[in-house]
Each structure stands twice: as C-alpha cells, then as structure tokens.
Write a protein that holds these residues in place. Structure first.
Motif, PDB file in Angstrom:
ATOM      1  N   UNK A  43      65.167  37.600  91.901  1.00 60.56           N
ATOM      2  CA  UNK A  43      65.791  38.904  91.703  1.00 60.56           C
ATOM      3  C   UNK A  43      67.211  38.743  91.193  1.00 60.56           C
ATOM      4  N   UNK A  44      67.604  39.682  90.392  1.00 58.11           N
ATOM      5  CA  UNK A  44      68.967  39.721  89.855  1.00 58.11           C
ATOM      6  C   UNK A  44      69.553  41.083  90.208  1.00 58.11           C
ATOM      7  N   UNK A  46      70.691  34.371  88.825  1.00 56.81           N
ATOM      8  CA  UNK A  46      71.212  34.519  87.464  1.00 56.81           C
ATOM      9  C   UNK A  46      70.859  33.341  86.572  1.00 56.81           C
ATOM     10  N   UNK A  47      70.432  32.226  87.163  1.00 57.67           N
ATOM     11  CA  UNK A  47      70.064  31.071  86.341  1.00 57.67           C
ATOM     12  C   UNK A  47      68.828  31.353  85.513  1.00 57.67           C
ATOM     13  N   UNK A  67      82.390  32.118  84.648  1.00 58.60           N
ATOM     14  CA  UNK A  67      82.752  31.780  86.030  1.00 58.60           C
ATOM     15  C   UNK A  67      82.469  32.930  86.984  1.00 58.60           C
ATOM     16  N   UNK A  68      82.557  34.147  86.474  1.00 56.34           N
ATOM     17  CA  UNK A  68      82.347  35.330  87.312  1.00 56.34           C
ATOM     18  C   UNK A  68      80.958  35.939  87.117  1.00 56.34           C
ATOM     19  N   UNK A  69      80.147  35.328  86.248  1.00 52.26           N
ATOM     20  CA  UNK A  69      78.827  35.905  85.940  1.00 52.26           C
ATOM     21  C   UNK A  69      78.952  37.374  85.574  1.00 52.26           C
ATOM     22  N   UNK A  70      79.928  37.667  84.740  1.00 51.37           N
ATOM     23  CA  UNK A  70      80.223  39.056  84.401  1.00 51.37           C
ATOM     24  C   UNK A  70      80.217  39.246  82.894  1.00 51.37           C
ATOM     25  N   UNK A  71      79.637  40.353  82.477  1.00 54.96           N
ATOM     26  CA  UNK A  71      79.619  40.747  81.074  1.00 54.96           C
ATOM     27  C   UNK A  71      80.489  41.994  80.932  1.00 54.96           C
TER      28      UNK A  71
END
Length: 127
Positions: free
Chosen positions: A1-2, A28-29, A79-83
C-alpha cells in the motif's frame, strides 16, 4: 500500500502561483509513477501532470496536459518522498480539487491506471 497526502491548496487571484505537495509513504519502493489530476464541479477528473518515479526506464521523465504546459512544473525531493506541482500564471479555469496519485507501472495519463489516491486539496482561482 502507498499513502499519499496532498497539501498547498488555497485561494489565489488569477495570475498568481501556488505550490502543491504530495508526500508518499508506505511501500514507495514499488511506486513507478506519480501524477496529479483535478476535478472541477460537475466535470470528470482529468489528467494534469505525471512523473516517472522509479524503475529503470527514464526516471524523472514528465508529461503535462496541454492546458497546463508552460505554466505548471513538476519536481521531486527524493529524500522526503515528495512530489511538487508548481502552478504559475493560474487561471480561473484551473479551479478544482487536485488529487495526487501513484501507480506501479510506467508513466500514464489515464486516471484508471492509478491505484493509489490522496484525499485532494482545493485550489480556487478568482478572476
């Protein structure tokens, strides 16, 4: 799940700017593409922009809807897994709820191909 959490929406005058953020957590991988979609009242959800997130094929490549090309820009913070979606020269017709989405295969503009969705953030552009 994401899990996806959007932020950054608000009210802005025409010609102004906003930056939306989408923070991803969980597995997220296995996320290969992330995108932004929007839905205005009484309209179907539509593609805005997408980015190839991971994998071996053209990581970081992007796609934009014609209506936002040259005004909206995607970026990412690994680094923050942010878009992020930088929205400039906003128009009243950009008013909508903006959703972040993720999928496990390549970059796509099709709503139905995205399995994971955030809760949405409202963007209102006044004339």
């Amino acid at each position: 799940q994401v899990q996806l959490v959007e932020s950054g929406g608000g009210l802005v005058q025409a010609g102004g700017s906003l930056r939306l953020s989408c923070a991803a957590s969980g597995r997220t991988s296995t996320t290969y593409a992330m995108g932004w979609f929007r839905q205005a009242p009484r309209k179907e959800r539509e593609f805005v922009a997408a980015m190839s997130w991971s994998g071996t094929w053209r990581v970081g490549s992007t796609s934009y809807a014609d209506s936002v090309k040259g005004r909206f820009t995607l970026s990412r913070d690994n680094a923050k897994n942010t878009m992020y979606l930088q929205m400039d020269s906003l128009k009243p017709e950009d008013t909508a709820v903006y959703y972040c989405a993720a999928k496990r295969s390549g970059l796509s503009t099709l709503t139905d191909e995205y399995a994971y969705w955030g809760q949405g953030t409202q963007v209102t552009v006044s004339s």
